[in-house]
Each structure stands twice: as structure tokens, then as C-alpha cells.
Design an enzyme around this catalytic site. Structure first.
Site, mmCIF file in Angstrom:
data_model
loop_
_atom_site.group_PDB
_atom_site.id
_atom_site.type_symbol
_atom_site.label_atom_id
_atom_site.label_comp_id
_atom_site.label_asym_id
_atom_site.label_seq_id
_atom_site.Cartn_x
_atom_site.Cartn_y
_atom_site.Cartn_z
ATOM 1 N N ASP A 10 -22.069 -26.242 48.818
ATOM 2 C CA ASP A 10 -22.813 -27.045 47.864
ATOM 3 C C ASP A 10 -22.553 -28.510 48.223
ATOM 4 O OD1 ASP A 10 -24.251 -27.728 45.495
ATOM 5 O OD2 ASP A 10 -22.349 -27.972 44.448
ATOM 6 N N ASP A 12 -23.013 -31.763 45.809
ATOM 7 C CA ASP A 12 -22.344 -32.523 44.749
ATOM 8 C C ASP A 12 -21.137 -31.753 44.219
ATOM 9 O OD1 ASP A 12 -24.505 -34.795 43.875
ATOM 10 O OD2 ASP A 12 -25.509 -32.955 44.478
ATOM 11 N N ASP A 169 -18.998 -25.387 43.355
ATOM 12 C CA ASP A 169 -18.199 -25.687 42.165
ATOM 13 C C ASP A 169 -18.922 -25.336 40.867
ATOM 14 O OD1 ASP A 169 -20.056 -27.812 42.520
ATOM 15 O OD2 ASP A 169 -18.831 -29.110 41.250
#
Length: 221
Positions: A10, A12, A169
Site C-alpha cells: 500500500d 499511504d 495498514d
């Protein structure tokens, strides 16, 4: 070192600490709208959920409601103009990418961020070695948690899904990776709020730092 051929990330909250610039854009929008600005600590856990979640946090307006589209466009315009002022790779990402390359493992990015933001941001970060694939939120017809962008990334990297590890996350990251048949890791150093329970997301593991991704690969890859 491992049977994993490609590690996908991922963006961000996993590869890059984008929260300072996202928070700046949100607070600039709040000021322009005559609203109270928010503390960085309150904004950070929401960043991985994107512009819609940030607008809901700051202005209480959700997608489909009056004013949402206008507010989203204003937010994205401010953010695009301040895309990489304070954004940096998380500590340890640079050495991790070098180590993956040395082990013959490619890396790529799968994000829900739209390409008009993703591509200049990645260019500004100048990560070495460069990613073998970048899949943005509008690259495929569906976004995470749908597996389509994950499968697209695997194909672009020349790997089968079971040869890929996805690190993210957010719960939708783990859902997307699992649906695509990939191994998954939760990046605990990312933007996870205290109310979330990543230990219940069903990932193959959780890591507190980028270096621990290498350690996990050595043990489980």
C-alpha cells in the site's frame, strides 16, 4: 531467500508517511470553509482511508450528501499542490527495497489513491530500485478491498498471486490480498487507530517496522 517473488505495498501509511501533507490539505480546507482546524494526532489515523474519510472527519459530510463533491474537489486541489512537501518514505523503506532487490524479489505498489496523485508522488520520492508496477485507485474497474487491482499488479510484475506478499495498514488491504490469494502483512507502523483490531483481520503476520518484513520473509516466505 524465499519463494515470494514480489512484495506489493500500500502507499499511504505503508511505503510513505503522507499524513503531514494530507493533514495540511484538510486543515487548509477547514480554514477556507470557516471551520475549526484539527490536531494532527486526530487526522493521522484516518489518512489511509482517503479523501472521503478525511472530509467526513473534518466537515461531517459523507459521499452522496450535498456539498461532498465540491469539498472533495477543493481538498484534492490543495493536496495536489502540496503533494510532497513533508511526505517521506518511512524509516527503513529504502534499505528494505535494496535488500529485496539483492534477494531477487521485485516490489510494487497497489493503492486506492488516484493516479494523478500517485504517479507524481512516487516520482518525487524517487525510490530505488523503482517499482515494477504501480496500480492506482483508478487503474482497474474496482478498488481495494476488491481483488482486481491485486491481480492486475501480480500480472504486471510477472508473478502468480501465491508468489506475492501484500503489505498494508488497513483492513481492506488484508481483505484484498487474501481474496487475491496472496500472503498478507499488517504494517503496524502505519495509520491504524486505537479502535481498530488488526490482530483480527486475518493477516499472515504483523510487522512493527519495514525491517521486520525481511525477517518475516526469511521465516515464512
Amino acid at each position: 531467500m524465499t519463494k515470494i517473488r514480489t512484495v506489493l505495498f500500500d502507499l499511504d501509511g505503508t511505503i510513505a508517511d503522507t499524513a503531514p501533507d494530507m493533514a495540511h490539505a484538510l486543515n487548509a480546507l477547514l480554514q477556507a470553509e470557516g471551520k475549526q482546524t484539527l490536531a494532527f494526532e486526530d487526522i493521522r489515523p484516518v489518512v489511509s482511508h482517503g479523501a472521503s474519510a478525511l472530509i467526513k472527519l473534518g466537515l461531517g459530510v459523507a459521499p452522496g450528501e450535498a456539498e461532498f463533491d465540491r469539498l472533495r474537489e477543493r481538498f484534492l486541489a490543495v493536496y495536489a499542490d502540496n503533494l510532497c512537501r513533508h511526505t517521506r518514505p518511512f524509516d527503513g523503506i529504502g534499505p528494505l527495497l535494496v535488500s529485496l532487490h539483492a534477494a531477487g524479489i521485485a516490489w510494487g505498489i497497489v493503492t486506492n489513491k488516484p493516479a494523478f496523485l500517485t504517479e507524481p508522488l512516487i516520482a518525487s520520492l524517487d525510490l530505488k530500485p523503482a517499482p515494477v508496477c504501480i496500480v492506482s485507485g483508478d487503474t482497474t474497474n474496482n478498488r481495494k478491498p476488491h481483488p482486481e487491482p491485486m491481480l492486475h499488479a501480480a500480472a504486471a510484475a510477472g508473478a502468480r498471486p501465491e508468489q506475492c506478499l501484500y503489505v498494508g495498514d488497513a483492513e481492506r488491504d488484508i481483505q484484498a490480498g487474501k481474496l487475491a490469494g496472496m500472503k498478507t502483512l499488517v504494517a503496524l507502523f502505519g495509520y491504524i487507530s486505537r479502535s481498530e483490531t488488526p490482530d483480527r483481520w486475518g493477516a499472515d503476520g504483523m510487522v512493527n517496522s519495514p525491517h521486520e518484513i525481511l525477517e518475516w520473509l526469511e521465516r515464512h516466505g
